[in-house]
Design a protein around this motif. Sequence first.
Motif, PDB file in Angstrom:
ATOM      1  N   ARG A  98      -7.515  -0.736   9.114  1.00 43.85           N
ATOM      2  CA  ARG A  98      -8.910  -0.801   8.664  1.00 43.85           C
ATOM      3  C   ARG A  98      -9.855  -1.086   9.839  1.00 43.85           C
ATOM      4  N   ALA A 142      -2.317  -2.349   6.658  1.00 44.88           N
ATOM      5  CA  ALA A 142      -3.594  -1.811   6.156  1.00 44.88           C
ATOM      6  C   ALA A 142      -4.768  -2.521   6.817  1.00 44.88           C
ATOM      7  N   LEU A 163      -3.975   5.152   1.769  1.00 42.57           N
ATOM      8  CA  LEU A 163      -3.058   4.094   1.372  1.00 42.57           C
ATOM      9  C   LEU A 163      -3.730   3.344   0.247  1.00 42.57           C
ATOM     10  N   LEU A 178      -7.418   2.801   1.422  1.00 42.57           N
ATOM     11  CA  LEU A 178      -7.814   2.990   2.803  1.00 42.57           C
ATOM     12  C   LEU A 178      -7.555   4.443   3.184  1.00 42.57           C
ATOM     13  N   TYR A 233       0.859  -1.178   0.000  1.00 42.19           N
ATOM     14  CA  TYR A 233       0.000   0.000   0.000  1.00 42.19           C
ATOM     15  C   TYR A 233       0.896   1.229   0.000  1.00 42.19           C
TER      16      TYR A 233
END
Length: 122
Positions: free
Chosen positions: A84, A80, A15, A24, A4
Motif C-alpha cells: 500500500r 498488503a 488483493l 488493494l 488478502y
Amino acid sequence: MTRYVPEVTDGTLRLVVESGDDELEIGAVEDVIAAMGGDSHPIEYDQKQRKQPWLDNDDSVLEVDVRETVTTLPHSEETAAELRGYDIGTAQYGLPRRTIEFANKLVDILEQQGKHDPETGE
C-alpha cells in the motif's frame, strides 16, 4: 490473522480481505507476469531437497506456473500494508511501482523454496 486473497476483474489484480472490507489494487495481471519474467519460474533444488518424495523430477528444477501463483496465493496483512506504501500510478520500467514491488515479493517467495539465484543463474 487477516488474509488478502487475489481477485482478478477485467485483467486487473487486486488483493481482497476475505471478509470483503478492504482491497488493494496491484495492477494488470499481465504486467505482474511480465515483471516476474514470464509464464513460468524455475525453482532449483539441491541434492538433499531432491530426495523428497513429492519432488518427482529428474533434473531438480520445478517450473512454477506464474499465472496460477499470482492469482491464487494469499498474502498477509503485513504484505498488503507494505504494498500500500507504493504508488499504483508511479511508473517504474513503464509499470506501476506497486506492480513491480508485488512481482519482486512473489519472486522472493519462490526463491526461498529452492536454491535458484536469478542473479547468477545458479
